[in-house]
Design an enzyme around this catalytic site. Sequence first.
Site, short mmCIF file in Angstrom:
data_model
loop_
_atom_site.label_atom_id
_atom_site.label_comp_id
_atom_site.label_asym_id
_atom_site.label_seq_id
_atom_site.Cartn_x
_atom_site.Cartn_y
_atom_site.Cartn_z
N GLU A 65 0.83 -1.21 0.00
CA GLU A 65 0.00 0.00 0.00
C GLU A 65 0.86 1.26 0.00
O GLU A 65 0.54 2.25 -0.66
CB GLU A 65 -0.94 -0.03 1.21
CG GLU A 65 -2.03 -1.09 1.07
CD GLU A 65 -2.93 -1.20 2.29
OE1 GLU A 65 -4.14 -1.01 2.15
OE2 GLU A 65 -2.40 -1.46 3.39
N GLU A 72 -3.91 -9.48 3.90
CA GLU A 72 -4.70 -9.17 5.11
C GLU A 72 -5.87 -10.11 5.33
O GLU A 72 -6.28 -10.35 6.47
CB GLU A 72 -5.21 -7.72 5.03
CG GLU A 72 -4.16 -6.65 5.23
CD GLU A 72 -3.42 -6.29 3.95
OE1 GLU A 72 -2.68 -5.29 3.97
OE2 GLU A 72 -3.57 -6.99 2.93
#
Length: 678
Positions: free
Chosen positions: A106, A126
């Site tokens: 990210e 995640e």
Amino acid sequence: MSLVESLRDGELLLLQFANPPVNGLSHALRSGLYAALEQADADASVAAVVLYGGPKAFSGGADIREFGQPQALAEPNLPGLCARLDAMSKPVVAAVDGLALGGGLELALSCHHRVVVGTAQIGLPEVNLGLLPGAGGTQRFPRAVGLATALQMVPSGQPRRAAQLAALSGQLLVDELAESATLLDQAKALARRVASQRPLARLRDRSVEADPSELAAAEAQAAALPYPAPLACVQAVRGALELPFDEGIAAERAGFQRLMASPESAALRHAFFAERAAAKVPGIEADTPRRAIRRVGVLGAGTMGSGIATACLMGGLLVDLVEPDAAALARGVAALDKHLQAQVSKGRLSADKAAALRANLRPGGDDAVLADADLLIEAVFEDMALKQSVFRRLDALAKPGAILATNTSTLDVDAIAAVTQRPADVLGLHFFSPAAVMKLLEVVRGAATAPAVLASALGFGKQIGKTCVVAGVCDGFIGNRMIDRYLEQALFLLDEGCSPQQVDQAIEAWGFAMGPFRMIDLAGNDVSWRIRQQRAKDGTLRRAQPLADRLCELGRFGQKSGGGWYDYEGREAKPSKAVAALIAAHREQLGRAPRAVAAEEIVDRLLLALAVEGERLLAEGVALRASDIDLVYLAGYGFPRWKGGPMFEAQRRGPEALAARRREFAALAHDDPQFWMP
């Protein structure tokens, strides 16, 4: 020392992360990076910025040492850091090598350009913690690689090599591929070329085009999974297609926070930390000596021996597989070859690699070759006298410093070690069937096992890809001692009015991969029957199981015999009229009228039986910690990972509810009241 090291190179500012081992995005690193970006933006002499992690990792994501701590979410948090990159007035180039996972990816996506080593692992894992990417990953990643690829990678959490992603048509993830040796120089050259380009190349300014049917298919697939994170990931990715960027970010963050509060995410995070805690063993330190294990000798070529040999070969070890019965040896080698060929067929191994691994096997009938082995593993019949005889022979054969291991699933490792002249070199390595596939390896520390031997065995387990849990010596160790109580309750439920399929369906609906009766049919009813017979002979049989014994007396050993608690057509289990009649006759003999048993009671009886026996294992010191018990069941017994394990599940229910349920079960007339008492 600062976790972000700054270096000027002319008009460039180089910012290198320094938070080993994987540059986890700790609060200190985030704070240092945020401050450096602010300073760079305000400094007119800085034309562009390069972010660099190092050859092992750009960043592996969140710093797991801060999980659950206030600093994990403290400002500047990761979404705020990514927003700061969006707000930069000059370009930032990410130089990516090693890992760019989760928050690390990210961060890289929030930069304006990316130079990436082709072998770097790129992913958003995640979902494996029951979460979705919470710092723009579901919004920027589809803009970088396209919706179809994002829908494959985000809900599954599976990483890919950067070179694969760089080959995608129209991708914006990778500006340039590089070699590790030239990565930083290429990143600096790119930064100089784009220093004056405006507007800045922000992924947030790109749009996503896609066929809506791709979303519908991904949502249907994710909705069929038993925990909420995969579907939430797909729905967040939908925002990249349908919402303005800032609204998509807000929806992603709201989804992240909902999942963070979910019981499934709590369980998955518990499992994540259980795996890491299991590696911390009292008495084993980083400087504890380890013995080199290059050649493994396996004695016995039955199902377990052949599977153990296969696992060792797959781990790159040299293997001697010894079996005096020529026909049994041929069957064991054939099973090993079949496994290797299956790996080739599935694309997990090249034919050349499989052939190279197979060349490391020396099968034979003469155990004298075991004198060359660094580690000897016996996998013979589960009989104490036989195993002691084998260990006397191995003790005489093995070279000094060799480790002697028993694959016993229940027997006393100390009694086996006692017949050797080197008890410090003896321990248990309890593999689970099929040994080449199952992840769990119970490493049983005997009373005399030396720290170096235990440390070496743990290293061996890691080398062959196993999840290792250390256990003390007792009948059945952790997993099988607990499963005895679980199966005992399953049999009590048959006494009371349930059918095998009713019991299995209840626990499978709760989340187990397989109920107790299908499980024991797969393992072989004769295995537990032989163990009961051995315990009866030794005077250690705690409770007779006449119904299970009668099933075996009829030759119904499970799948392998075409019938056990079920009838089988291939692997398909079907209710058995013969078993129904057997159970009815057994109830009549007990004088017990069947009653209706709710699915909730079935589930609670089975789950709490595991947790109650787990309490005893902790009290006796057989298990080091509750999370180790959970890990045994997650890795070896099909306990659903999103439920966390039997000890976690019991703790989740709370002490009052747990105590009330235990009192209720203790009051059942034919059960074992003492078992349910604290």
